[in-house]
Design an enzyme around this catalytic site. Structure first.
Site, short mmCIF file in Angstrom:
data_model
loop_
_atom_site.label_atom_id
_atom_site.label_comp_id
_atom_site.label_asym_id
_atom_site.label_seq_id
_atom_site.Cartn_x
_atom_site.Cartn_y
_atom_site.Cartn_z
N LYS A 1 0.86 -1.16 -0.19
CA LYS A 1 -0.01 0.12 0.06
C LYS A 1 0.84 1.40 -0.08
CE LYS A 1 -0.46 -0.21 4.94
NZ LYS A 1 -1.24 -0.66 5.92
N ARG B 1 -10.90 0.45 14.52
CA ARG B 1 -11.04 1.04 13.31
C ARG B 1 -11.90 0.30 12.30
NH1 ARG B 1 -4.98 2.03 11.35
NH2 ARG B 1 -5.08 0.01 10.70
N TYR C 1 17.71 29.31 9.60
CA TYR C 1 16.61 30.14 9.63
C TYR C 1 16.37 30.13 11.41
CZ TYR C 1 15.13 30.16 4.93
OH TYR C 1 14.93 30.68 3.72
N MET D 1 13.75 24.39 3.11
CA MET D 1 13.02 23.64 2.14
C MET D 1 13.90 22.86 1.15
SD MET D 1 10.60 25.25 -0.80
CE MET D 1 9.37 25.65 0.04
C1 LIG Z 1 -0.52 -1.85 6.80
C2 LIG Z 1 -1.01 -2.97 6.86
C3 LIG Z 1 -0.29 -3.97 7.36
C4 LIG Z 1 1.33 -4.28 7.36
O1 LIG Z 1 1.55 -3.24 8.48
P1 LIG Z 1 3.19 -3.23 8.96
O2 LIG Z 1 3.16 -2.76 10.25
O3 LIG Z 1 3.64 -2.20 7.99
O4 LIG Z 1 3.67 -4.41 8.73
C5 LIG Z 1 -1.07 -5.41 7.68
N1 LIG Z 1 -2.34 -5.31 7.88
C6 LIG Z 1 -3.16 -4.36 7.39
C7 LIG Z 1 -4.41 -4.63 7.63
C8 LIG Z 1 -2.38 -3.05 7.12
O5 LIG Z 1 -3.30 -2.12 6.91
#
Ligand SMILES: *Cc1c(COP(=O)(O)O)cnc(C)c1O
Length: 368
Positions: free
Chosen positions: A35, A130, A254, A302
């Site tokens: 993802k 969630r 800065y 930046m």
């Molecule tokens: C992102 C995610 C993972 C992976 O989690 P990590 O901590 O990066 O290993 C696993 N299961 C779900 C449902 C997730 O959203």
């Protein structure tokens, strides 16, 4: 010459890390979680290193289409399921498996016209609050899904809130196991931290490592990437583009937040928050120059940061305009700066730094 900043993705490290994940649960199948564009690495760039996965798990339908375009014919799982009815058409067309976490998604499936019944992962909210059905609603949701002609197979999935910390996974695991006891179907429970830290007897049928694949320790600083036998998969490197010799009491950058307590030499590095370097990293954040550890001084701008060159000068290391700087990852002489250390100095986690790598940074892939 282009600005000298560069991100490099390490294919061999991805390969090492997915093998490491497999060793932690040798009987389980592995979802490579890709993802957020493979945690900022780029799905197309990590595909080769992660192709030994049993499946790819992600959120965006676009990303699923990209994985199919790479020629992947195996399983792809949408971790949040579909967002609207017509997403199901793409699931049918691309053969995507999808999470079902709410009544609305069951309703969409019930009214979906398809010739190809879907493989779904029914999500339990075992305590994270969630996504997912509460334990007392879970079996009823399973029964409804099971009655749908649109559904071919139901797997069971939940997610741990504290696999990386003191609270652990026991309570959620107990709730999941109790509720699902006699339900058929494959199970998927473990993210990286659960996989590496906890021996889940049924590490179950599918584990879901994300961050571990990218060489960062979910439970840093308790453990480092090296403790888990992982390797960094992303290097952010740049060069020194200017050097300033400053006197005692001179300030840098800065807000003048850094003030020299002795005459010193400062290196100016072509990397700033517009490249994805966290602005919360200020004086003291570790950085490698010519593979040698030193520190950031002053605020992140930046397009630039400023670093202390004194340790190099004291060690007799030649340093100047053009010297190699490693913001995180691998330096050329075998030195490594963990992304987790940089993240910690900025009050965040490795995940966020990877995901925030800016569009303007050119990315190369180091194949082996
Ligand atoms: C992102 C995610 C993972 C992976 O989690 P990590 O901590 O990066 O290993 C696993 N299961 C779900 C449902 C997730 O959203």
């Amino acid at each position: 010459m282009p600005r000298p900043i560069l991100a490099t993705i390490h294919t061999a490290a991805l390969r090492n890390n997915i093998q490491r994940a497999r060793r932690a649960a040798p009987d389980a199948k592995v979802w490579a979680v890709v993802k957020a564009n493979a945690y900022g690495h780029g799905i197309e760039r990590v595909f080769e290193g992660l192709r030994s996965a049993d499946g790819f798990a992600l959120l965006d339908l676009d990303e699923a289409a990209r994985v199919r375009k790479l020629g992947w014919r195996g399983p792809i799982l949408l971790l949040e399921g579909v967002f609207e009815q017509r997403d199901l058409e793409l699931c049918s067309r691309l053969g995507l498996w999808h999470t079902v976490h709410c009544d609305e998604q069951i309703h969409m499936l019930a009214t979906h016209k398809t010739e190809m019944p879907h493989r779904v992962f029914l999500k339990m909210n075992s305590g994270m609050n969630r996504l997912g059905f509460a334990p007392h609603q879970y079996r009823a949701a399973w029964t409804r899904l099971n009655a749908l002609p649109q559904v071919e197979e139901i797997s069971l999935i939940t997610h741990f809130s504290d696999a990386d910390g003191a609270k652990g996974i026991e309570e959620q695991l107990r709730i999941f196991n109790t509720t699902t006891q006699d339900l058929p179907g494959e199970r998927s429970l473990a993210n990286s931290a659960a996989l590496l830290r906890h021996r889940i007897p049924a590490a179950a049928d599918w584990v879901r490592p994300g961050i571990a694949l990218y060489g960062s320790a979910a439970d840093f600083p308790e453990h480092s990437y090296a403790d888990w036998q992982l390797l960094p998969t992303m290097t952010l490197s740049s060069k020194i583009i200017a050097v300033q010799a400053i006197n005692t009491s001179a300030t840098v950058g800065y807000g003048s937040i850094f003030k020299a307590d002795k005459p010193m030499t400062i290196g100016v590095v072509a990397c700033g928050y517009a490249d994805g370097y966290p602005r919360h990293c200020s004086t003291g954040t570790p950085v490698l120059v010519q593979g040698m550890r030193t520190r950031m001084v002053g605020r992140v701008s930046m397009d630039m940061i400023t670093v202390d060159l004194e340790p190099l000068i004291l060690a007799g290391v030649e340093v100047g305009v053009g010297s190699e700087v490693t913001l995180w990852g691998n330096a050329s002489k075998g030195a490594v700066l963990a992304i987790d250390e940089v993240a910690q100095a900025g009050g965040t986690v490795g995940y966020e730094l990877m995901c925030a790598l800016a569009q303007r940074v050119p990315v190369g892939v180091e194949t082996d």
